[in-house]
Design an enzyme around this catalytic site. Sequence first.
Site, PDB file in Angstrom:
ATOM      1  N   GLU A  86      10.412   0.608  10.146  1.00 46.43           N
ATOM      2  CA  GLU A  86      11.416   1.666   9.950  1.00 46.43           C
ATOM      3  C   GLU A  86      10.702   2.970  10.261  1.00 46.43           C
ATOM      4  OE1 GLU A  86      13.244   4.494   8.941  1.00 46.43           O
ATOM      5  OE2 GLU A  86      13.190   3.978   6.803  1.00 46.43           O
ATOM      6  N   CYS A 115      13.508  10.481   7.196  1.00 47.65           N
ATOM      7  CA  CYS A 115      13.523   9.945   8.559  1.00 47.65           C
ATOM      8  C   CYS A 115      14.903  10.081   9.192  1.00 47.65           C
ATOM      9  CB  CYS A 115      13.051   8.503   8.570  1.00 47.65           C
ATOM     10  SG  CYS A 115      13.843   7.506   7.311  1.00 47.65           S
ATOM     11  N   GLU A 140      10.094  14.848  15.899  1.00 47.38           N
ATOM     12  CA  GLU A 140      10.411  14.836  14.463  1.00 47.38           C
ATOM     13  C   GLU A 140       9.558  15.911  13.777  1.00 47.38           C
ATOM     14  OE1 GLU A 140       9.296  11.212  12.324  1.00 47.38           O
ATOM     15  OE2 GLU A 140      11.280  11.241  11.403  1.00 47.38           O
ATOM     16  N   LYS A 174       0.843  -1.200   0.000  1.00 52.66           N
ATOM     17  CA  LYS A 174       0.000   0.000   0.000  1.00 52.66           C
ATOM     18  C   LYS A 174       0.873   1.244   0.000  1.00 52.66           C
ATOM     19  CE  LYS A 174      -1.852   2.616   3.158  1.00 52.66           C
ATOM     20  NZ  LYS A 174      -1.770   3.941   2.550  1.00 52.66           N
ATOM     21  N   VAL A 209       2.250   5.226  14.248  1.00 49.97           N
ATOM     22  CA  VAL A 209       1.596   4.118  13.531  1.00 49.97           C
ATOM     23  C   VAL A 209       2.413   2.833  13.716  1.00 49.97           C
ATOM     24  CG1 VAL A 209       0.832   3.262  11.282  1.00 49.97           C
ATOM     25  CG2 VAL A 209       0.414   5.636  11.899  1.00 49.97           C
ATOM     26  N   GLY A 210       3.716   2.955  13.793  1.00 47.15           N
ATOM     27  CA  GLY A 210       4.566   1.784  14.037  1.00 47.15           C
ATOM     28  C   GLY A 210       4.171   1.081  15.325  1.00 47.15           C
ATOM     29  N   GLY A 232       7.220   4.542   8.291  1.00 48.78           N
ATOM     30  CA  GLY A 232       6.343   5.680   8.558  1.00 48.78           C
ATOM     31  C   GLY A 232       6.566   6.200   9.963  1.00 48.78           C
ATOM     32  N   SER A 233       5.515   6.749  10.540  1.00 51.98           N
ATOM     33  CA  SER A 233       5.663   7.400  11.845  1.00 51.98           C
ATOM     34  C   SER A 233       5.784   6.378  12.974  1.00 51.98           C
ATOM     35  CB  SER A 233       4.458   8.299  12.092  1.00 51.98           C
ATOM     36  OG  SER A 233       3.284   7.525  12.136  1.00 51.98           O
ATOM     37  N   THR A 234       6.439   6.789  14.047  1.00 55.20           N
ATOM     38  CA  THR A 234       6.582   5.932  15.221  1.00 55.20           C
ATOM     39  C   THR A 234       5.204   5.621  15.803  1.00 55.20           C
ATOM     40  OG1 THR A 234       8.779   6.767  15.652  1.00 55.20           O
ATOM     41  CG2 THR A 234       7.620   5.820  17.535  1.00 55.20           C
TER      42      THR A 234
HETATM   43  P1  NDP Z   1       2.023   7.560   8.783  1.00 55.11           P
HETATM   44  O1  NDP Z   1       2.890   6.750   9.653  1.00 55.11           O
HETATM   45  O2  NDP Z   1       0.631   7.826   9.204  1.00 55.11           O
HETATM   46  O3  NDP Z   1       1.917   6.902   7.328  1.00 55.11           O
HETATM   47  C1  NDP Z   1       2.773   5.925   6.795  1.00 55.11           C
HETATM   48  C2  NDP Z   1       1.954   4.879   6.042  1.00 55.11           C
HETATM   49  O4  NDP Z   1       1.150   4.125   6.960  1.00 55.11           O
HETATM   50  C3  NDP Z   1       0.980   5.472   5.047  1.00 55.11           C
HETATM   51  O5  NDP Z   1       0.877   4.609   3.941  1.00 55.11           O
HETATM   52  C4  NDP Z   1      -0.300   5.517   5.856  1.00 55.11           C
HETATM   53  O6  NDP Z   1      -1.457   5.632   5.097  1.00 55.11           O
HETATM   54  C5  NDP Z   1      -0.223   4.209   6.595  1.00 55.11           C
HETATM   55  N1  NDP Z   1      -1.040   4.128   7.808  1.00 55.11           N
HETATM   56  C6  NDP Z   1      -1.574   5.136   8.546  1.00 55.11           C
HETATM   57  N2  NDP Z   1      -2.247   4.626   9.604  1.00 55.11           N
HETATM   58  C7  NDP Z   1      -2.132   3.281   9.535  1.00 55.11           C
HETATM   59  C8  NDP Z   1      -2.585   2.201  10.349  1.00 55.11           C
HETATM   60  N3  NDP Z   1      -3.293   2.401  11.462  1.00 55.11           N
HETATM   61  N4  NDP Z   1      -2.276   0.939   9.994  1.00 55.11           N
HETATM   62  C9  NDP Z   1      -1.541   0.718   8.892  1.00 55.11           C
HETATM   63  N5  NDP Z   1      -1.083   1.680   8.078  1.00 55.11           N
HETATM   64  C10 NDP Z   1      -1.367   2.957   8.398  1.00 55.11           C
HETATM   65  O7  NDP Z   1       2.752   8.892   8.466  1.00 55.11           O
HETATM   66  P2  NDP Z   1       2.086  10.264   7.985  1.00 55.11           P
HETATM   67  O8  NDP Z   1       2.101  10.248   6.542  1.00 55.11           O
HETATM   68  O9  NDP Z   1       0.770  10.510   8.637  1.00 55.11           O
HETATM   69  O10 NDP Z   1       3.114  11.320   8.566  1.00 55.11           O
HETATM   70  C11 NDP Z   1       3.044  11.688   9.942  1.00 55.11           C
HETATM   71  C12 NDP Z   1       4.413  11.902  10.506  1.00 55.11           C
HETATM   72  O11 NDP Z   1       5.132  10.670  10.453  1.00 55.11           O
HETATM   73  C13 NDP Z   1       5.278  12.864   9.718  1.00 55.11           C
HETATM   74  O12 NDP Z   1       5.049  14.163  10.111  1.00 55.11           O
HETATM   75  C14 NDP Z   1       6.658  12.385  10.078  1.00 55.11           C
HETATM   76  O13 NDP Z   1       7.067  12.951  11.293  1.00 55.11           O
HETATM   77  C15 NDP Z   1       6.496  10.903  10.235  1.00 55.11           C
HETATM   78  N6  NDP Z   1       6.903  10.131   9.046  1.00 55.11           N
HETATM   79  C16 NDP Z   1       8.036   9.421   9.114  1.00 55.11           C
HETATM   80  C17 NDP Z   1       8.473   8.726   8.011  1.00 55.11           C
HETATM   81  C18 NDP Z   1       9.719   7.939   8.047  1.00 55.11           C
HETATM   82  O14 NDP Z   1      10.267   7.626   7.001  1.00 55.11           O
HETATM   83  N7  NDP Z   1      10.196   7.555   9.202  1.00 55.11           N
HETATM   84  C19 NDP Z   1       7.764   8.764   6.741  1.00 55.11           C
HETATM   85  C20 NDP Z   1       6.531   9.504   6.786  1.00 55.11           C
HETATM   86  C21 NDP Z   1       6.141  10.171   7.903  1.00 55.11           C
HETATM   87  P3  NDP Z   1      -1.874   7.063   4.508  1.00 55.11           P
HETATM   88  O15 NDP Z   1      -1.854   6.805   3.080  1.00 55.11           O
HETATM   89  O16 NDP Z   1      -3.233   7.342   5.037  1.00 55.11           O
HETATM   90  O17 NDP Z   1      -0.901   8.079   4.931  1.00 55.11           O
END
Ligand code: NDP
Length: 479
Positions: free
Chosen positions: A255, A289, A386, A181, A237-238, A233-235
């Site tokens: 990650e 990140c 972050e 996804k 959601v992680g 993605g974000s900590t």
């Molecule tokens: P998220 O962690 O929300 O998104 C990352 C991915 O996870 C997206 O594809 C997102 O879908 C998906 N997602 C969201 N919620 C869930 C869930 N409950 N279960 C499974 N998958 C889910 O990051 P955001 O885009 O909201 O960014 C928020 C903050 O996260 C940023 O401001 C930044 O600080 C951090 N971030 C860190 C990253 C990294 O590389 N470490 C990358 C991106 C963000 P959707 O398409 O809806 O976004």
Amino acid sequence: MTFEYAPAPESRSIVSISPKYGHFIGGNFVAGTKHFPTINPATEEVLSKIACGTKSDVDAAVKAARKAYVGTWSKMSGKERGKYLFRIARIMQERAREFAVLETLDNGKPIRESRDVDVPLAAAHFFYHAGWADKLEYAGLGTSTKPHGVAGQIIPWNFPLLMLAWKVAPALAMGNTVVLKPAETTSLTALLFAQVCQEAELPAGVVNIVTGDGSTGALIVNHPGIDKIAFTGSTEVGKIIARAVASTKKSVTLELGGKAANIVFDDAPIDEAVEGIINGIFFNQGHVCCAGSRLVLQENIADEFLEKLKIRMNKIRVGDPMDKNTDLGAINSQEQLLKIRELTIAGDKEGAQRWSPECALPSKGFWFPPTIFTGVTQGHRIAREEIFGPVLSVLTFRTPQEAIDKANNTPFGLSAGIWSEKGSRILWASQQLRAGVIWANTFNKFDPTSPFGGYKESGWGREGGRHGLSAYLKGVSHE
Ligand code: NDP
């Protein structure tokens, strides 16, 4: 006398964007039910409509992935799998300009970066993993390694195609099939990648792409037919994902975020270090990140260093991401812009001093100027959280031990940078720093052969290199 750069816009005529997209399941594009718009963050122009994956879409994708795993992919030799990966890599190279233009339109990053970093590195990941597919018994991971089966992969918006490559290439090379996804705001290059899979004649169902929002991601995470979850993605959601898989047999790699310290000692080559700090925080609008978002600067050189840093920041060209001269593009979404604004206002309120060069920002789209905060203390939110934007927090230190203590004073542990001319100091500091990736006299260098990943709240497991292979094999340790 200074000369201005003349505009050098890249043409978008190479890409053709459909008005509406479905999902890629079982080797075919299938229609979605609900759709949401995807926009160009630099102009707010609606580029297309993206399908929001439902339970039945995810079920169909998992079923297709399982069928492909059982019927084709798990039976194929590593040598044959490798051929498909090589083919995908070569097609990505052939269509590199198309990928770069599409990535820049959908994400807002400068074309110079999508063209010179994202796309070549994405192809390099497929080439690298193609090479491992038939040599697994020599990777030091055991002689009878087994893939997990079906991998669910959820990726963010900051490096859409590159994160896809980081996830899909090792999964396929190790013999897994995938349901991926992409992020809600940046699905277009993943859908173009689906076309590449068709062009490469990858067996149907080996790669499935279901677009959607967080709820679609959650459906993948919680699906009983998935054997492994890989998330970037974000900590926040992680942690949700870690809880969701805790009572299951699913294997997981995460990650997550970072708040890297980029430490500059007083013996550092100053001009090079200034350049490295600029690259560390302003590359990809700071949506990285592992960005060097905390400059930890030795006090006795702070004034000289900050003066040079500001002179260099004055030269950053902010604006049209499609212009080949642009250094800093658009913020990926309004939501992210609001988050950056909120944290920088917190920085003002907590007493740090904000500085940005004078720059005219476009009136449409989402923009934030390159910014530094001085007078930051460890308790400030801008030193702890972050920001994920072009914002640098500057802290100072007097002794090397103080630099290490400040650098390690974070819940994250993804990356760090050390700037010094003394080899012994670099080795000492790198042993003290709790970070998965440490660069010395450089920053933000990525290579498929090199493992990447963090400690503490920055995640579990490694991606890339020999270490990253184990994440897609059953019962092999991650670290
Ligand atoms: P998220 O962690 O929300 O998104 C990352 C991915 O996870 C997206 O594809 C997102 O879908 C998906 N997602 C969201 N919620 C869930 C869930 N409950 N279960 C499974 N998958 C889910 O990051 P955001 O885009 O909201 O960014 C928020 C903050 O996260 C940023 O401001 C930044 O600080 C951090 N971030 C860190 C990253 C990294 O590389 N470490 C990358 C991106 C963000 P959707 O398409 O809806 O976004």
